[in-house]
Design an enzyme around this catalytic site. Structure first.
Site: not given
Length: 147
Positions: A104, A106
Site C-alpha cells: 500500500h 500512503h
C-alpha cells in the site's frame, strides 16, 4: 512476511467485507482514506493484487499505484484540505515498517508544523566509498534483467 494472508485488513476492504471511505477505484487500484491519519486527507492507494511486497506486483499494478497517487496529490492540493506538500510513503516489508501484509502507498498531505517527522539525517546517512559503490552496483547489475 512474503506469504500473502487473504484475511489481512486491506484484502478484506478490497473484497467489500470491511467498510472504508473510498475515493477512487478502477480495475487495478482502490484509494481509501486512512482511518488513522497522520493529517486530514491521508490516503492509501491499495493495489488489487495479492502481494505483500512491492516487487511482487506486476508492473501494471505498480505503475497504476503511482499514476493514481499523482492524481490524488493534485486533488489534495486543490481540495481546500491543508496541503502545502505531500509525502508518498511505501514501507516494503516488515523491516521497513510495513504493518499490514498488503502492498500500500500512503499519500500524506503536509503543512508547516504539522508535527509529523520523516527525516533522514546524519545519524543514518554516511558517505559511500567509490569502491563500495561499485561493488553494490555490480551486485545489482548481476540480477537486473534487460528490458
Amino acid at each position: 512476511m512474503t506469504s500473502y494472508d487473504r484475511n489481512n485488513v486491506f484484502a478484506r476492504i478490497l473484497r467489500g467485507e470491511l467498510p472504508s471511505t473510498s475515493l477512487y477505484e478502477d480495475a487495478l487500484v482502490k484509494v481509501i482514506l486512512d482511518i488513522f491519519p497522520v493529517n486530514p486527507g491521508h490516503l492509501l492507494v491499495l493495489p488489487k493484487a495479492e502481494a505483500v511486497l512491492f516487487g511482487q506486483l506486476t508492473e501494471d499494478h505498480a505503475a497504476a499505484m503511482f499514476r493514481v497517487a499523482q492524481r490524488m496529490n493534485r486533488a489534495l492540493r486543490q481540495s481546500g484540505i491543508p496541503c502545502e506538500g505531500v509525502n508518498l510513503w511505501l514501507s516494503d516489508g516488515e523491516s521497513a515498517g510495513q504493518e499490514i501484509p498488503h502492498v500500500h502507498l500512503h499519500v500524506i498531505p503536509r503543512f508547516p508544523n504539522d508535527g509529523f517527522k520523516l527525516r533522514m539525517g546524519p545519524a543514518n546517512r554516511r558517505p559511500l566509498a567509490k569502491e563500495r559503490a561499485e561493488e553494490l552496483a555490480r551486485s545489482l547489475r548481476a540480477v537486473l534483467s534487460p528490458e
